[in-house]
Design an enzyme around this catalytic site. Structure first.
Site, PDB file in Angstrom:
ATOM      1  N   LYS A   1      -2.859   5.864  -4.299  1.00 16.50           N
ATOM      2  CA  LYS A   1      -4.075   6.818  -4.186  1.00 16.50           C
ATOM      3  C   LYS A   1      -4.067   8.129  -4.666  1.00 16.50           C
ATOM      4  CE  LYS A   1      -3.925   4.635   0.487  1.00 16.50           C
ATOM      5  NZ  LYS A   1      -2.644   4.432   1.018  1.00 16.50           N
TER       6      LYS A   1
ATOM      7  N   ASP B   1       0.819  -1.234  -0.055  1.00 16.80           N
ATOM      8  CA  ASP B   1       0.116   0.019  -0.139  1.00 16.80           C
ATOM      9  C   ASP B   1       0.842   1.273  -0.100  1.00 16.80           C
ATOM     10  OD1 ASP B   1      -2.983   0.853   0.836  1.00 16.80           O
ATOM     11  OD2 ASP B   1      -1.525   2.188   1.916  1.00 16.80           O
TER      12      ASP B   1
ATOM     13  N   TYR C   1       2.986   9.793  -0.490  1.00 18.29           N
ATOM     14  CA  TYR C   1       3.931   9.223   0.526  1.00 18.29           C
ATOM     15  C   TYR C   1       5.254   9.578  -0.206  1.00 18.29           C
ATOM     16  CZ  TYR C   1      -0.018   6.513   2.566  1.00 18.29           C
ATOM     17  OH  TYR C   1      -0.996   5.943   3.223  1.00 18.29           O
TER      18      TYR C   1
ATOM     19  N   HIS D   1      -8.210   9.319  -1.980  1.00 18.81           N
ATOM     20  CA  HIS D   1      -7.496   9.265  -0.590  1.00 18.81           C
ATOM     21  C   HIS D   1      -8.628   9.989   0.532  1.00 18.81           C
ATOM     22  CE1 HIS D   1      -3.106   9.125   1.107  1.00 18.81           C
ATOM     23  NE2 HIS D   1      -3.946   8.921   1.981  1.00 18.81           N
TER      24      HIS D   1
HETATM   25  N1  LIG Z   1      -5.683   5.980   3.571  1.00 19.01           N
HETATM   26  C1  LIG Z   1      -5.094   6.862   4.347  1.00 19.01           C
HETATM   27  O1  LIG Z   1      -5.695   8.044   4.558  1.00 19.01           O
HETATM   28  C2  LIG Z   1      -4.154   6.240   5.604  1.00 19.01           C
HETATM   29  C3  LIG Z   1      -3.592   6.970   6.730  1.00 19.01           C
HETATM   30  C4  LIG Z   1      -2.647   6.571   7.353  1.00 19.01           C
HETATM   31  C5  LIG Z   1      -2.315   5.184   7.031  1.00 19.01           C
HETATM   32  N2  LIG Z   1      -2.527   4.538   5.874  1.00 19.01           N
HETATM   33  C6  LIG Z   1      -1.685   3.348   5.314  1.00 19.01           C
HETATM   34  O2  LIG Z   1      -1.840   2.346   6.422  1.00 19.01           O
HETATM   35  C7  LIG Z   1      -0.525   2.113   6.695  1.00 19.01           C
HETATM   36  C8  LIG Z   1      -0.510   1.922   8.425  1.00 19.01           C
HETATM   37  O3  LIG Z   1      -0.923   2.775   9.059  1.00 19.01           O
HETATM   38  P1  LIG Z   1       0.056   3.742  10.059  1.00 19.01           P
HETATM   39  O4  LIG Z   1       1.549   3.900   9.302  1.00 19.01           O
HETATM   40  O5  LIG Z   1      -0.253   4.915  10.185  1.00 19.01           O
HETATM   41  O6  LIG Z   1       0.281   3.041  11.378  1.00 19.01           O
HETATM   42  P2  LIG Z   1       0.469   1.702  11.941  1.00 19.01           P
HETATM   43  O7  LIG Z   1       0.761   0.468  11.103  1.00 19.01           O
HETATM   44  O8  LIG Z   1      -0.700   1.587  12.991  1.00 19.01           O
HETATM   45  O9  LIG Z   1       1.701   1.801  12.978  1.00 19.01           O
HETATM   46  C9  LIG Z   1       3.024   1.829  12.450  1.00 19.01           C
HETATM   47  C10 LIG Z   1       3.866   2.123  13.570  1.00 19.01           C
HETATM   48  O10 LIG Z   1       3.848   0.622  14.359  1.00 19.01           O
HETATM   49  C11 LIG Z   1       4.997   0.116  14.548  1.00 19.01           C
HETATM   50  N3  LIG Z   1       5.293  -1.073  14.432  1.00 19.01           N
HETATM   51  C12 LIG Z   1       5.121  -1.858  13.432  1.00 19.01           C
HETATM   52  N4  LIG Z   1       4.975  -3.335  13.637  1.00 19.01           N
HETATM   53  C13 LIG Z   1       5.150  -3.242  14.946  1.00 19.01           C
HETATM   54  C14 LIG Z   1       5.287  -4.323  15.984  1.00 19.01           C
HETATM   55  N5  LIG Z   1       5.114  -5.848  15.517  1.00 19.01           N
HETATM   56  N6  LIG Z   1       5.706  -4.039  17.165  1.00 19.01           N
HETATM   57  C15 LIG Z   1       5.616  -2.642  17.815  1.00 19.01           C
HETATM   58  N7  LIG Z   1       5.780  -1.706  16.740  1.00 19.01           N
HETATM   59  C16 LIG Z   1       5.307  -2.115  15.461  1.00 19.01           C
HETATM   60  C17 LIG Z   1       6.091   0.761  13.212  1.00 19.01           C
HETATM   61  O11 LIG Z   1       7.557   0.979  13.503  1.00 19.01           O
HETATM   62  P3  LIG Z   1       8.350   0.459  12.514  1.00 19.01           P
HETATM   63  O12 LIG Z   1       8.420   1.069  11.250  1.00 19.01           O
HETATM   64  O13 LIG Z   1       9.734   0.706  13.368  1.00 19.01           O
HETATM   65  O14 LIG Z   1       8.433  -1.078  12.489  1.00 19.01           O
HETATM   66  C18 LIG Z   1       5.360   2.370  13.096  1.00 19.01           C
HETATM   67  O15 LIG Z   1       5.879   3.078  14.080  1.00 19.01           O
HETATM   68  C19 LIG Z   1       0.413   3.347   6.306  1.00 19.01           C
HETATM   69  O16 LIG Z   1       1.792   2.770   6.117  1.00 19.01           O
HETATM   70  C20 LIG Z   1      -0.375   3.554   5.040  1.00 19.01           C
HETATM   71  O17 LIG Z   1      -0.045   2.420   4.044  1.00 19.01           O
HETATM   72  C21 LIG Z   1      -3.478   4.990   5.265  1.00 19.01           C
END
Ligand SMILES: NC(=O)c1ccc[n+]([C@@H]2O[C@H](COP(=O)([O-])OP(=O)(O)OC[C@H]3O[C@@H](n4cnc5c(N)ncnc54)[C@H](OP(=O)(O)O)[C@@H]3O)[C@@H](O)[C@H]2O)c1
Length: 277
Positions: free
Chosen positions: A79, A49, A54, A112
């Site tokens: 997106k 994704d 990004y 998005h």
């Molecule tokens: N459509 C939208 O508007 C939108 C908005 C936000 C996000 N997204 C998508 O959703 C994805 C995920 O969301 P997000 O990046 O906001 O947050 P998330 O996946 O909830 O959290 C990411 C955080 O958790 C850490 N992490 C990952 N695996 C872990 C584990 N096993 N134990 C402890 N910590 C862990 C990561 O650190 P490390 O990198 O150090 O592992 C990072 O700091 C994004 O990358 C994006 O593709 C979409």
């Protein structure tokens, strides 16, 4: 149903989407994204994704090319960013994304954000891009029930996916949208399923994690799976990527699912779509 990292759900247009993927928000373009995508693919993830905002589509495309895995075995989402909304702008934006990704199509193209005054014509553009084969499926992100009701009244092609921030910490506040999606066969992708790491030390979550000998992150991802969502956690490190892939060999009891779902705090770690008319 016994799920694995290679399991998928069937969308309302009969295309298939993996049950678990990886998101690459805030992973810098260049070797960091290339290495992270290559690690994810080597571990067996098949959903990547990204988004034009990004800024790492070029590296995502490069990693997929370098992986040697057939393009049609990898599910790629990108997106349309807010500034590119509008009929002509949206068409140019996907063209730009495909160029950066070095691909002729993406599997899923998402609007998005439900930008007021622009989202309808943007959707029309996306429908036309879908007709022309530049995206196999089209969907939305950050749409709440009222945005979806409006879209379903006017669309020619129905969205297959709504990508929303969902975790136990905001599940109940999103429940009317979740139920609307389920009723209308719009698959939910849970973004920020790990609460961007903010709630991984919540004592209630830790207690459940200890019970299953799992990490809090694994419990959150398993909760998402059992809710029937496709979760897209972000991780740029191999260790977390591996840990997050190991959620298929245990299951949460109904009572623990209920305990998790009741942890609602109306959490929003980024944008709140409730602010968007
Ligand atoms: N459509 C939208 O508007 C939108 C908005 C936000 C996000 N997204 C998508 O959703 C994805 C995920 O969301 P997000 O990046 O906001 O947050 P998330 O996946 O909830 O959290 C990411 C955080 O958790 C850490 N992490 C990952 N695996 C872990 C584990 N096993 N134990 C402890 N910590 C862990 C990561 O650190 P490390 O990198 O150090 O592992 C990072 O700091 C994004 O990358 C994006 O593709 C979409």
């Amino acid at each position: 149903m016994d799920l694995t990292l290679h399991s998928d759900y069937t969308l309302n247009n009969q295309e298939r989407i993996p049950v678990l993927g990886c998101g690459f928000f805030k992973v810098p373009d260049g070797h960091q994204t290339i290495d992270a995508v290559l690690d994810a693919l080597a571990l067996g993830y098949r959903l990547i994704d990204t988004a034009s905002v990004y800024g790492n589509e070029r590296s995502v495309g490069e990693a997929i090319k370098r992986s040697g895995i057939n393009r049609d075995e990898i599910y790629v989402t990108t997106k349309l960013w807010n500034e590119d909304q509008g009929y002509e702008q949206a068409k140019r934006a996907l063209e730009g994304s495909l160029k950066k990704l070095s691909m002729t199509y993406v599997d899923l193209y998402l609007l998005h954000w439900p930008v007021a005054g622009k989202r309808q014509e943007s959707w029309r553009a996306i429908e036309d891009l879908h007709d022309r084969g530049f995206c196999k499926s089209i969907g939305v992100s950050n749409y709440l029930k009222p945005h979806l009701v409006e879209l379903l009244m006017h669309c020619r092609v129905k969205p297959v996916v709504n990508q929303l921030e969902i975790s136990p910490f905001n599940y109940l506040s999103r429940l009317d949208t979740i139920q609307f999606c389920r009723k209308n066969d719009i698959h939910i992708e849970a973004y920020s399923p790990l609460t961007k790491g903010l709630k991984l030390s919540d004592p209630r979550l830790l207690k459940i994690a200890r019970k299953y000998y799992r990490s809090p992150a694994q419990v959150l991802l398993r909760w998402s799976l059992q809710e029937g969502f496709t979760a897209i956690p972000k991780s740029s490190g191999k260790e977390h990527l591996l840990e997050n892939s190991k959620v298929f060999d245990f299951s949460l009891s109904i009572s623990d699912m209920d305990l998790l779902s009741a942890m609602n705090e109306n959490l929003t770690t980024g944008w709140n779509p409730e602010d968007q008319a």
